[in-house]
Design a protein around this motif. Sequence first.
Motif, PDB file in Angstrom:
ATOM      1  N   GLU A   1       0.829  -1.201   0.000  1.00 10.12           N
ATOM      2  CA  GLU A   1       0.000   0.000   0.000  1.00 10.12           C
ATOM      3  C   GLU A   1       0.868   1.256   0.000  1.00 10.12           C
ATOM      4  O   GLU A   1       0.577   2.229  -0.717  1.00 10.12           O
ATOM      5  CB  GLU A   1      -0.912   0.005   1.231  1.00 10.12           C
ATOM      6  CG  GLU A   1      -1.961  -1.102   1.237  1.00 10.12           C
ATOM      7  CD  GLU A   1      -2.703  -1.167   2.553  1.00 10.12           C
ATOM      8  OE1 GLU A   1      -2.588  -0.203   3.346  1.00 10.12           O
ATOM      9  OE2 GLU A   1      -3.385  -2.177   2.813  1.00 10.12           O
ATOM     10  N   VAL A   2       1.928   1.240   0.788  1.00  9.39           N
ATOM     11  CA  VAL A   2       2.819   2.388   0.846  1.00  9.39           C
ATOM     12  C   VAL A   2       3.484   2.625  -0.506  1.00  9.39           C
ATOM     13  O   VAL A   2       3.548   3.755  -1.001  1.00  9.39           O
ATOM     14  CB  VAL A   2       3.885   2.193   1.948  1.00  9.39           C
ATOM     15  CG1 VAL A   2       4.967   3.265   1.844  1.00  9.39           C
ATOM     16  CG2 VAL A   2       3.245   2.234   3.324  1.00  9.39           C
ATOM     17  N   GLU A   3       3.959   1.571  -1.124  1.00 16.47           N
ATOM     18  CA  GLU A   3       4.643   1.721  -2.411  1.00 16.47           C
ATOM     19  C   GLU A   3       3.692   2.231  -3.491  1.00 16.47           C
ATOM     20  O   GLU A   3       4.094   3.046  -4.344  1.00 16.47           O
ATOM     21  CB  GLU A   3       5.279   0.396  -2.822  1.00 16.47           C
ATOM     22  CG  GLU A   3       6.499   0.060  -1.960  1.00 16.47           C
ATOM     23  CD  GLU A   3       7.116  -1.279  -2.271  1.00 16.47           C
ATOM     24  OE1 GLU A   3       8.208  -1.552  -1.750  1.00 16.47           O
ATOM     25  OE2 GLU A   3       6.503  -2.062  -3.025  1.00 16.47           O
ATOM     26  N   ALA A   4       2.443   1.803  -3.446  1.00 13.15           N
ATOM     27  CA  ALA A   4       1.462   2.310  -4.417  1.00 13.15           C
ATOM     28  C   ALA A   4       1.233   3.809  -4.210  1.00 13.15           C
ATOM     29  O   ALA A   4       1.134   4.578  -5.183  1.00 13.15           O
ATOM     30  CB  ALA A   4       0.147   1.541  -4.289  1.00 13.15           C
ATOM     31  N   TRP A   5       1.148   4.235  -2.948  1.00 14.65           N
ATOM     32  CA  TRP A   5       0.977   5.661  -2.656  1.00 14.65           C
ATOM     33  C   TRP A   5       2.203   6.458  -3.102  1.00 14.65           C
ATOM     34  O   TRP A   5       2.079   7.536  -3.698  1.00 14.65           O
ATOM     35  CB  TRP A   5       0.736   5.846  -1.161  1.00 14.65           C
ATOM     36  CG  TRP A   5       0.653   7.292  -0.749  1.00 14.65           C
ATOM     37  CD1 TRP A   5      -0.395   8.145  -0.924  1.00 14.65           C
ATOM     38  CD2 TRP A   5       1.685   8.064  -0.112  1.00 14.65           C
ATOM     39  NE1 TRP A   5      -0.091   9.396  -0.425  1.00 14.65           N
ATOM     40  CE2 TRP A   5       1.174   9.370   0.082  1.00 14.65           C
ATOM     41  CE3 TRP A   5       2.975   7.766   0.334  1.00 14.65           C
ATOM     42  CZ2 TRP A   5       1.928  10.376   0.688  1.00 14.65           C
ATOM     43  CZ3 TRP A   5       3.726   8.774   0.940  1.00 14.65           C
ATOM     44  CH2 TRP A   5       3.204  10.061   1.097  1.00 14.65           C
ATOM     45  N   ILE A   6       3.390   5.927  -2.830  1.00 10.18           N
ATOM     46  CA  ILE A   6       4.620   6.610  -3.235  1.00 10.18           C
ATOM     47  C   ILE A   6       4.695   6.730  -4.752  1.00 10.18           C
ATOM     48  O   ILE A   6       5.056   7.788  -5.293  1.00 10.18           O
ATOM     49  CB  ILE A   6       5.850   5.864  -2.685  1.00 10.18           C
ATOM     50  CG1 ILE A   6       5.923   6.010  -1.166  1.00 10.18           C
ATOM     51  CG2 ILE A   6       7.138   6.380  -3.331  1.00 10.18           C
ATOM     52  CD1 ILE A   6       7.000   5.160  -0.509  1.00 10.18           C
TER      53      ILE A   6
ATOM     54  N   SER B   1      10.385   8.040 -10.735  1.00 10.06           N
ATOM     55  CA  SER B   1       9.715   6.761 -10.540  1.00 10.06           C
ATOM     56  C   SER B   1      10.562   5.889  -9.621  1.00 10.06           C
ATOM     57  O   SER B   1      11.790   5.988  -9.606  1.00 10.06           O
ATOM     58  CB  SER B   1       9.483   6.050 -11.880  1.00 10.06           C
ATOM     59  OG  SER B   1      10.712   5.814 -12.539  1.00 10.06           O
ATOM     60  N   ARG B   2       9.878   5.064  -8.874  1.00 11.63           N
ATOM     61  CA  ARG B   2      10.556   4.165  -7.938  1.00 11.63           C
ATOM     62  C   ARG B   2      11.271   3.055  -8.701  1.00 11.63           C
ATOM     63  O   ARG B   2      10.730   2.496  -9.647  1.00 11.63           O
ATOM     64  CB  ARG B   2       9.510   3.593  -6.974  1.00 11.63           C
ATOM     65  CG  ARG B   2      10.064   2.734  -5.860  1.00 11.63           C
ATOM     66  CD  ARG B   2       8.974   2.435  -4.827  1.00 11.63           C
ATOM     67  NE  ARG B   2       7.787   1.867  -5.456  1.00 11.63           N
ATOM     68  CZ  ARG B   2       7.625   0.560  -5.683  1.00 11.63           C
ATOM     69  NH1 ARG B   2       8.585  -0.310  -5.349  1.00 11.63           N
ATOM     70  NH2 ARG B   2       6.521   0.128  -6.245  1.00 11.63           N
ATOM     71  N   THR B   3      12.480   2.721  -8.262  1.00 12.44           N
ATOM     72  CA  THR B   3      13.275   1.699  -8.952  1.00 12.44           C
ATOM     73  C   THR B   3      13.483   0.440  -8.124  1.00 12.44           C
ATOM     74  O   THR B   3      14.184  -0.468  -8.558  1.00 12.44           O
ATOM     75  CB  THR B   3      14.649   2.266  -9.344  1.00 12.44           C
ATOM     76  OG1 THR B   3      15.327   2.730  -8.157  1.00 12.44           O
ATOM     77  CG2 THR B   3      14.500   3.417 -10.330  1.00 12.44           C
ATOM     78  N   GLY B   4      12.886   0.391  -6.944  1.00  9.96           N
ATOM     79  CA  GLY B   4      13.042  -0.789  -6.104  1.00  9.96           C
ATOM     80  C   GLY B   4      12.083  -0.733  -4.935  1.00  9.96           C
ATOM     81  O   GLY B   4      11.327   0.240  -4.768  1.00  9.96           O
ATOM     82  N   SER B   5      12.098  -1.768  -4.123  1.00 14.63           N
ATOM     83  CA  SER B   5      11.193  -1.833  -2.974  1.00 14.63           C
ATOM     84  C   SER B   5      11.698  -0.939  -1.842  1.00 14.63           C
ATOM     85  O   SER B   5      12.835  -0.452  -1.855  1.00 14.63           O
ATOM     86  CB  SER B   5      11.075  -3.271  -2.479  1.00 14.63           C
ATOM     87  OG  SER B   5      12.351  -3.768  -2.085  1.00 14.63           O
ATOM     88  N   LEU B   6      10.841  -0.708  -0.865  1.00 14.72           N
ATOM     89  CA  LEU B   6      11.230   0.052   0.318  1.00 14.72           C
ATOM     90  C   LEU B   6      12.451  -0.590   0.970  1.00 14.72           C
ATOM     91  O   LEU B   6      12.509  -1.805   1.129  1.00 14.72           O
ATOM     92  CB  LEU B   6      10.093   0.074   1.339  1.00 14.72           C
ATOM     93  CG  LEU B   6       8.784   0.769   0.965  1.00 14.72           C
ATOM     94  CD1 LEU B   6       7.775   0.592   2.096  1.00 14.72           C
ATOM     95  CD2 LEU B   6       9.006   2.233   0.674  1.00 14.72           C
ATOM     96  N   GLN B   7      13.398   0.228   1.364  1.00 18.17           N
ATOM     97  CA  GLN B   7      14.581  -0.252   2.073  1.00 18.17           C
ATOM     98  C   GLN B   7      14.495   0.209   3.519  1.00 18.17           C
ATOM     99  O   GLN B   7      14.488   1.406   3.802  1.00 18.17           O
ATOM    100  CB  GLN B   7      15.852   0.282   1.410  1.00 18.17           C
ATOM    101  CG  GLN B   7      16.028  -0.168  -0.025  1.00 18.17           C
ATOM    102  CD  GLN B   7      17.207   0.516  -0.709  1.00 18.17           C
ATOM    103  OE1 GLN B   7      17.903   1.333  -0.115  1.00 18.17           O
ATOM    104  NE2 GLN B   7      17.415   0.185  -1.972  1.00 18.17           N
ATOM    105  N   THR B   8      14.398  -0.734   4.423  1.00 18.40           N
ATOM    106  CA  THR B   8      14.204  -0.398   5.830  1.00 18.40           C
ATOM    107  C   THR B   8      15.383   0.382   6.394  1.00 18.40           C
ATOM    108  O   THR B   8      16.537  -0.029   6.260  1.00 18.40           O
ATOM    109  CB  THR B   8      14.004  -1.672   6.664  1.00 18.40           C
ATOM    110  OG1 THR B   8      12.839  -2.353   6.207  1.00 18.40           O
ATOM    111  CG2 THR B   8      13.842  -1.338   8.143  1.00 18.40           C
TER     112      THR B   8
END
Length: 423
Positions: free
Chosen positions: A121-126, A136-143
């Motif tokens: 959900e967060v990545e879709a919002w981002i 544009s995002r190039t990868g998943s969230l990095q903690t």
Amino acid sequence: MTRQPRTIHVALTDGERVWVDDDGRPPSFVHDPEAGGPSPTATASRLLTDAVPVAPAVVLDEVNRLHVVRARSGAPERGHWTDPDHLGEEVRVQVERAVREHWGTPPAHRPDWYRPGWSDEVEAWIDAALVDTGRSRTGSLQTHRVWSISAVHVVPTDRGPVWFKASCAHFAAEAAIVATLAAHLPHLVPEVVAIEDRRCWVLTEPLRGVDDDGAPAKAAMTLAPLWAAAQIASLDWLDELRRAGAPRRGAEETLTAWRGALATNRELDALTTDERGALVEAVPLVETRVRELWACGFPDTLAHGDLHSGNVAFDGSGVRVFDWSDGCITHPFLDGTHLAHWLTEADGTHAEDRVRTVLLPWRDAFPEADFDRAVELAPLVDLVFQTVTFDRLGEGIEAGTRDFDGAVLMLTRKLLESVTTDE
């Protein structure tokens, strides 16, 4: 205080099985808080594969922690899946509990970032937020860090990283507060990319000069006059802060909450008989001094609430203040006291002298106010203020995380020491 290294055990689960090394145990690593570097949650989320936490970290004992995570993509290259029954009893019980609460009913006050599907959900919002910026995002969230009060992630994009933060329900106003500050103090707070007030999500540009060891003392000296000017300017837009949800923490609100903490916080059960007696005697004096500070003639303003070196970015010339979880409206000298303690710890100077130096702009801005007495009173009142902060945190976050254990007890003992010293 020196913090000792801890062994972090990582249990990767798919809900039914757990990934183990060839020796049949979950992999582990040693985290040394004194060495800096990534947080334990950051390392745990990348140790085996791209993973997210299933539950808060579990304290096994003084030097061992357990992080239960689940994979978002891919499988580890080494090791194998096994039934949880093959794990040691203590680890097995904790993994099964984490799985049950993650895919079932979570305990009270557990933040959303431990819920299935939250990262998606967060990545879709981002992704939607980045469209307007041409990125544009190039990868998943990095903690970066995930714990009881917030989840902070680095977001890779085709034009460099941006930062994402979500706050727990206890700090539900943080996003709206940041939006207000960005409109009025753009030079002193993180540059906002997007904000979602309802879910308390904030996406910002990266900050230059953030150090795991905290900003240097020079940053405090650079910030002090800028922060006093910003607080004075905030008098013109306090109503906007109130509408954003910034709590009012004036004299009476502070005292009411402090009396509640003294009556109900179980950490204070550890006070000795002598300490209990001293506290009973100190309460009327402390209450008088709290009210006296507010009577010195300075108005309540914007306050950060936790203005220490770890919440300030310094690039050698410019400063930006971040982590607005404790943002509120209160006496401005409390933030000044934090800046002064930061400097005192850096160079060993006397705290009251530093308080006076840091707060000097207020003497010129309000010449009719009792500056000298307010400087004397602020450090003691700040101990009361911080006691309230940590007592409320304990009530507002999930029980058992132990993230802030001992804070109320420590602050109460400091207050007793301060009162005794002043007498």
